[in-house]
Design a protein around this motif. Sequence first.
Motif, short mmCIF file in Angstrom:
data_model
loop_
_atom_site.label_atom_id
_atom_site.label_comp_id
_atom_site.label_asym_id
_atom_site.label_seq_id
_atom_site.Cartn_x
_atom_site.Cartn_y
_atom_site.Cartn_z
N GLN A 3 0.73 -1.75 -0.16
CA GLN A 3 -0.05 -0.16 -0.08
C GLN A 3 1.10 1.26 0.65
N VAL A 4 0.50 2.92 -1.09
CA VAL A 4 1.40 3.65 -1.24
C VAL A 4 0.45 4.48 -0.02
N GLU A 9 -1.59 11.02 4.60
CA GLU A 9 -1.59 9.16 5.17
C GLU A 9 -1.01 9.05 6.02
N ALA A 10 0.05 9.07 5.38
CA ALA A 10 1.45 8.44 6.60
C ALA A 10 1.51 9.75 7.59
N ALA A 11 1.16 10.50 8.01
CA ALA A 11 1.38 10.98 9.04
C ALA A 11 0.25 11.25 10.42
N TRP A 30 13.10 9.57 4.13
CA TRP A 30 12.15 8.61 4.46
C TRP A 30 11.54 8.46 3.43
N GLY A 31 10.93 7.09 2.71
CA GLY A 31 9.93 7.37 1.90
C GLY A 31 11.02 8.04 0.42
N GLU A 42 4.48 0.85 3.62
CA GLU A 42 4.46 0.01 4.97
C GLU A 42 5.77 -0.54 5.06
N THR A 43 7.02 -0.72 4.48
CA THR A 43 7.69 -0.60 4.80
C THR A 43 8.32 0.59 5.24
#
Length: 100
Positions: A3-4, A9-11, A30-31, A42-43
Amino acid sequence: MEQVYTLKEAAQLLRKAENWLKVNARKNDWGSKLGRTRLFTETHLAEILASGTSQAAHPRKPRPIKAKTPKVVMPNPVAGASVTPLRARPEAARSYGRTA
């Protein structure tokens, strides 16, 4: 396929502010970047959690505590004492640099 997630969304998943994640992702690489957009898998999120970074990249300095100034108590006028009443300044003294 993983999933990306977008920065927003990540925050939310990491329970961090978007700005915190943006600054630290730039600092710690990161990212992945796709154009101007930073994406997280997810990694990447597991890597962020494993790094244990909970401090901001640029921590704020604590504000100095201002000392409270004591209130000035004006003494009560004594009965029978002469008190000069306040008056407005004469017109000539209020020219403020203007010429008549």
